[in-house]
Scaffold this motif. Sequence first.
Motif, PDB file in Angstrom:
ATOM      1  N   THR A   1      87.057  96.884  38.080  1.00 38.13           N
ATOM      2  CA  THR A   1      88.052  96.325  39.184  1.00 38.13           C
ATOM      3  C   THR A   1      87.096  96.240  40.285  1.00 38.13           C
ATOM      4  O   THR A   1      87.341  95.513  41.163  1.00 38.13           O
TER       5      THR A   1
ATOM      6  N   LEU B 155      85.328  92.778  40.016  1.00 43.20           N
ATOM      7  CA  LEU B 155      86.306  91.903  39.899  1.00 43.20           C
ATOM      8  C   LEU B 155      87.289  91.846  41.139  1.00 43.20           C
ATOM      9  O   LEU B 155      88.332  90.849  41.116  1.00 43.20           O
ATOM     10  N   SER B 156      87.242  92.680  42.301  1.00 44.94           N
ATOM     11  CA  SER B 156      88.166  92.995  43.261  1.00 44.94           C
ATOM     12  C   SER B 156      88.450  91.576  44.103  1.00 44.94           C
ATOM     13  O   SER B 156      89.813  91.351  44.160  1.00 44.94           O
ATOM     14  N   PRO B 157      87.628  90.544  44.295  1.00 47.03           N
ATOM     15  CA  PRO B 157      88.092  89.309  45.046  1.00 47.03           C
ATOM     16  C   PRO B 157      88.995  88.780  44.067  1.00 47.03           C
ATOM     17  O   PRO B 157      89.757  87.759  44.710  1.00 47.03           O
ATOM     18  N   PHE B 158      89.212  88.825  42.742  1.00 46.96           N
ATOM     19  CA  PHE B 158      90.007  88.126  41.993  1.00 46.96           C
ATOM     20  C   PHE B 158      91.518  88.870  41.580  1.00 46.96           C
ATOM     21  O   PHE B 158      92.451  88.300  41.073  1.00 46.96           O
ATOM     22  N   MET B 159      91.282  90.116  42.027  1.00 45.56           N
ATOM     23  CA  MET B 159      92.588  91.010  41.604  1.00 45.56           C
ATOM     24  C   MET B 159      93.959  90.369  42.253  1.00 45.56           C
ATOM     25  O   MET B 159      95.022  90.642  41.586  1.00 45.56           O
ATOM     26  N   LYS B 160      93.905  89.898  43.413  1.00 44.68           N
ATOM     27  CA  LYS B 160      94.884  89.435  44.180  1.00 44.68           C
ATOM     28  C   LYS B 160      95.956  88.282  43.307  1.00 44.68           C
ATOM     29  O   LYS B 160      97.049  88.223  43.497  1.00 44.68           O
ATOM     30  N   TYR B 161      95.120  87.683  42.462  1.00 48.24           N
ATOM     31  CA  TYR B 161      95.900  86.572  41.804  1.00 48.24           C
ATOM     32  C   TYR B 161      96.693  87.113  40.444  1.00 48.24           C
ATOM     33  O   TYR B 161      97.376  86.319  40.089  1.00 48.24           O
ATOM     34  N   PHE B 162      96.639  88.477  40.265  1.00 47.92           N
ATOM     35  CA  PHE B 162      97.262  89.123  39.042  1.00 47.92           C
ATOM     36  C   PHE B 162      98.249  90.092  39.677  1.00 47.92           C
ATOM     37  O   PHE B 162      98.426  90.956  38.804  1.00 47.92           O
ATOM     38  N   HIS B 163      98.683  89.849  40.844  1.00 44.96           N
ATOM     39  CA  HIS B 163      99.531  90.874  41.493  1.00 44.96           C
ATOM     40  C   HIS B 163     100.884  91.081  40.577  1.00 44.96           C
ATOM     41  O   HIS B 163     101.005  92.116  40.303  1.00 44.96           O
TER      42      HIS B 163
END
Length: 204
Positions: free
Chosen positions: A75, A78-86
């Motif tokens: 996490t 890859l935190s910059p991409f996590m918002k896309y998987f909310h």
Amino acid sequence: MILHHLYILGITVEAITGALKAGTKKMDVFGVIIIACATAIGGGNIRDVLLGNHPISWVGHPEYIVITTCAALITILLSPFMKYFHRVFLVLDALGLVTFTIIGVRMTLALGHGFIVASIMGVITGVSGGVIRDVLCRDIPLVFQKEVYAGVSIVSAWLFLILHAQGLPEISVILITLGTGFSLRLLAIYYNLEVPKFNYTQMD
């Protein structure tokens, strides 16, 4: 066993949500891992301690700690991409909530306790991880103020118990409870359903 696979998925997702919450508080890597693990397996730990069930879940299965720790580290990376998987996390969290609840109920029944204790332990297993996460992060637990969450766990616990008492095959009881609880949680999210709030203003 379907519950085992769903449990692994559930603790992974909960570990990710815990890690993200720790990130909003600017914690170091150790703090992120602790919050992630507490979120993922905290509810099961509380259940096992209250029931005197030893060894507690992660002691008997140390791989759970490895899984949640890896989820926390991934996490961070890859935190910059996590918002896309909310939305994906919300759906998986709903599935995890019901899964944890069922596991808590089944384990309590297996230890010889009655329906009331089993239902309470199911809810504790389902929601306590998130409560621990928020308390450690010095926030009011989301379960006390957001969409219907604990209510879904309560309904799922009692549905499982009622179906179990009818003598249905266990796999049928599990699948019916999973489907019902999961659907209720998604409806609560979609329609933003909330439990009425108590707003008290002290008068002079």
